[in-house]
Write an enzyme that holds these catalytic residues in place. Structure first.
Site, PDB file in Angstrom:
ATOM      1  N   HIS A 133       0.820  -1.218   0.000  1.00  0.00           N
ATOM      2  CA  HIS A 133       0.000   0.000   0.000  1.00  0.00           C
ATOM      3  C   HIS A 133       0.856   1.270   0.000  1.00  0.00           C
ATOM      4  CE1 HIS A 133      -2.843   2.889   2.073  1.00  0.00           C
ATOM      5  NE2 HIS A 133      -3.670   2.314   1.211  1.00  0.00           N
ATOM      6  N   GLU A 178       1.835  -6.909   3.300  1.00  0.00           N
ATOM      7  CA  GLU A 178       0.448  -6.902   3.773  1.00  0.00           C
ATOM      8  C   GLU A 178       0.003  -8.346   3.974  1.00  0.00           C
ATOM      9  OE1 GLU A 178      -2.169  -4.475   1.287  1.00  0.00           O
ATOM     10  OE2 GLU A 178      -0.487  -3.163   0.841  1.00  0.00           O
ATOM     11  N   HIS A 210      -6.498  -5.407   6.116  1.00  0.00           N
ATOM     12  CA  HIS A 210      -7.700  -6.017   5.513  1.00  0.00           C
ATOM     13  C   HIS A 210      -7.964  -7.438   6.007  1.00  0.00           C
ATOM     14  CE1 HIS A 210      -8.354  -2.637   2.825  1.00  0.00           C
ATOM     15  NE2 HIS A 210      -7.032  -2.564   2.762  1.00  0.00           N
ATOM     16  N   LYS A 237     -11.577  -0.218   9.119  1.00  0.00           N
ATOM     17  CA  LYS A 237     -12.151  -1.062   8.068  1.00  0.00           C
ATOM     18  C   LYS A 237     -13.155  -2.021   8.727  1.00  0.00           C
ATOM     19  CE  LYS A 237      -7.865  -0.189   5.641  1.00  0.00           C
ATOM     20  NZ  LYS A 237      -8.261   1.074   5.015  1.00  0.00           N
TER      21      LYS A 237
HETATM   22  C1  LIG Z   1      -2.963  -2.092   3.470  1.00  0.00           C
HETATM   23  C2  LIG Z   1      -3.345  -0.776   4.064  1.00  0.00           C
HETATM   24  N1  LIG Z   1      -2.575  -0.252   5.030  1.00  0.00           N
HETATM   25  C3  LIG Z   1      -2.878   0.926   5.600  1.00  0.00           C
HETATM   26  C4  LIG Z   1      -3.981   1.648   5.199  1.00  0.00           C
HETATM   27  C5  LIG Z   1      -4.288   2.956   5.864  1.00  0.00           C
HETATM   28  O1  LIG Z   1      -5.157   2.751   6.906  1.00  0.00           O
HETATM   29  P1  LIG Z   1      -6.090   3.936   7.476  1.00  0.00           P
HETATM   30  O2  LIG Z   1      -7.255   4.005   6.555  1.00  0.00           O
HETATM   31  O3  LIG Z   1      -6.415   3.511   8.863  1.00  0.00           O
HETATM   32  O4  LIG Z   1      -5.269   5.172   7.435  1.00  0.00           O
HETATM   33  C6  LIG Z   1      -4.811   1.144   4.217  1.00  0.00           C
HETATM   34  C7  LIG Z   1      -6.012   1.928   3.813  1.00  0.00           C
HETATM   35  O5  LIG Z   1      -6.573   1.820   2.802  1.00  0.00           O
HETATM   36  C8  LIG Z   1      -4.490  -0.104   3.629  1.00  0.00           C
HETATM   37  O6  LIG Z   1      -5.253  -0.602   2.654  1.00  0.00           O
END
Ligand SMILES: Cc1ncc(COP(=O)(O)O)c(C=O)c1O
Length: 390
Positions: A133, A178, A210, A237
Site C-alpha cells: 500500500h 500486507e 484487511h 475497516k
Molecule cells: C494495506 C493498508 N494499510 C494501511 C492503510 C491505511 O489505513 P487507514 O485508513 O487507517 O489510514 C490502508 C487503507 O486503505 C491499507 O489498505
C-alpha cells in the site's frame, strides 16, 4: 508564470490523461446502501466488511467514553493525553493477538509512515512487497535508507534478497508486507515469512489492515498468534471505527514510545473513537458465523464472475478485483453500474499498475444474496452489450 502555475499545470496534466480525482459526496443510508446524486445505491466499495460502523454498541460506547473523558484527548499521549481507556484497549488488543503488548496509533496511514522511519537508520535495508500500500511506500521513502522490493508474494525472491544483502554492511533488514492485499484480495504466506525472518534474522512487519475482523484466530487477522515481530492493524475497516494499532513485544512498544514520531508529536485519538474500538473488539471475536458466511459468499460470487469470463486475479478474500485492463472501459462500466444502482469504485494507474484498471468490489456481511445476484446479472449484461457492440 506565478506561484500557482504548477498547480494549474499538474491538474491540467491529470485531466488530459483522464486521471483527475474528484471527491464524491455520498450519504450512508444503511450498512450497505448509500445515496449519491439523489439516487440510492448498493455500496460495494466500503471496507466496513462486517457492517460494524453502524452497530449500536459502537455508537453507545462512543457516547459513553465521550461523556466520561471529553470530546478530545487534549494532547499527545506523551504529554497528558494518555487516558486509562487507551491502556485498557491496548491490553485487550494484546490479549486477542496473543502478544505481550500493543500500541494504539492514530490511523493506518500514520502508523506506516511513522513506524518505518522509527525502526530504520541510514544503514537499514527495507525489503518491501511490490504491491504494498502507498502508506508503506511513503514510510519507506521517509526512512531514507536502502529499499528493495521483492516480487509480489514471491518468497523465493525475498529469500534471494535476504541472502544477497545480509552481509553487505546493513545495520538491519526489515521485511514488510500486507496480509491481505488491498487491491487484489490475495493473501501473503505468513508462515514462510516468519520462517525466512527467523532464518535470516530480519525484522518482520505485517500490515493486517484487511485481514483484521475477517481472517485468522478470533477474526484478529492472518498474523494473529504468529511470530511476526510487529503486526499493524487498522480500526477503520472491518472494525467500523478509526485508528490503528501495533501488536508487538513490550520492548518494541517501549522503543516506539520513544522513537515513533506519529505517536510522540500528534494529539491522541478522541475518547469516543477509543470507545467504539473497545466495542468492536468485544464483538469481533463473537462473529465467526458472519465471517464464514462472508467468505462463502465471496467464493460463490467470484465463481459466478469467472464463469461469465471476468478476471478476478488471485483474490481469495472479501476483496474481489474485477480486472478490466482498459481504463476507459473500466470507467464506462463503473458509470453504467452506478446508473443501475451499484456503487463500485474504479482503481486505475497510479494506484494499480498501468493496464490493470479494475473495479474493486468489497463484500460485506450485510450484502444479501439478492444484492450479489443483482450485481452478477449486471456484469453479465455488460459483457453481452460489449459482444453486441452496444
Ligand atoms: C494495506 C493498508 N494499510 C494501511 C492503510 C491505511 O489505513 P487507514 O485508513 O487507517 O489510514 C490502508 C487503507 O486503505 C491499507 O489498505
Amino acid at each position: 508564470m506565478n506561484r500557482y502555475t504548477f498547480i494549474e499545470a499538474e491538474l491540467e496534466n491529470r485531466l488530459s490523461r483522464n486521471l483527475y480525482r474528484r471527491l464524491k459526496t455520498v450519504r450512508p443510508v444503511s450498512g450497505v446502501e448509500i445515496e449519491a446524486d439523489g439516487r440510492m445505491m448498493v455500496n460495494f466499495s466500503s471496507n466496513d466488511y462486517l457492517g460494524l460502523s453502524r452497530h449500536p454498541l459502537l455508537g453507545e460506547r462512543a457516547v459513553e467514553y465521550q461523556r466520561k473523558y471529553g470530546s478530545g484527548s487534549t494532547a499527545s499521549r506523551l504529554v497528558c493525553g494518555n487516558y486509562d481507556c487507551f491502556e485498557k484497549v491496548e491490553k485487550r488488543i494484546a490479549e486477542l493477538m496473543e502478544r505481550e503488548d500493543s500500541l494504539i496509533l492514530n490511523s493506518g496511514f500514520q502508523a506506516n509512515i511513522s513506524l518505518l522511519p522509527a525502526l530504520s537508520d541510514r544503514d537499514t535495508l527495507i525489503l518491501s512487497d511490490w504491491l504494498n500500500h502507498n502508506s508503506i511506500v511513503q514510510g519507506c521513502l521517509l526512512s531514507r535508507c536502502h529499499i528493495k522490493r521483492f516480487r509480489h508474494n514471491d518468497m523465493n525472491h525475498l529469500e534471494e534478497l535476504l541472502r544477497e544483502n545480509r552481509d553487505k554492511g546493513v545495520s538491519r533488514i526489515l521485511v514488510i508486507t500486507e496480509s491481505v492485499f488491498s487491491m487484489d484480495g490475495d493473501r501473503s504466506d505468513i508462515d514462510t515469512l516468519v520462517e525466512l525472518s527467523e532464518r535470516y534474522d530480519s525484522f518482520l512487519i505485517v500490515d493486517d489492515a484487511h485481514g483484521v475482523g475477517i481472517l485468522g484466530k478470533r477474526g484478529m487477522g492472518l498474523a494473529c498468534g504468529k511470530d511476526v515481530d510487529l503486526v499493524m492493524g487498522t480500526m477503520g475497516k472491518a472494525c467500523g471505527s478509526f485508528g490503528a494499532y501495533v501488536a508487538c513485544s513490550k520492548d518494541t512498544k517501549d522503543y516506539l514510545i520513544n522513537f515513533c514520531y506519529g505517536l510522540i508529536y500528534s494529539t491522541a485519538l478522541p475518547p469516543a473513537v477509543i470507545g467504539s474500538i473497545d466495542a468492536a473488539l468485544e464483538l469481533i471475536p463473537t462473529m465467526d458465523k458472519e465471517r464464514r458466511d462472508l467468505l462463502r459468499k465471496a467464493d460463490m460470487f467470484r465463481s459466478a464472475l469467472n464463469e461469465i469470463g471476468y478476471d478476478t486475479g488471485k483474490s481469495t478474500t472479501q476483496i474481489i478485483p474485477v480486472i478490466i485492463g482498459d481504463e476507459n472501459e473500466t470507467l464506462d462500466l463503473s458509470k453504467w453500474l452506478e446508473d443501475n444502482g451499484i456503487f463500485a469504485t474504479t482503481f486505475r494507474y497510479p494506484t494499480v499498475a498501468s493496464g490493470q484498471s479494475r473495479i474493486r468490489l468489497s463484500l460485506s456481511a450485510l450484502h444479501t444474496s439478492q444484492h450479489l445476484e443483482q450485481l452478477v446479472a449486471l456484469f453479465k449484461k455488460w459483457r453481452e452489450r460489449g459482444k453486441h457492440g452496444k
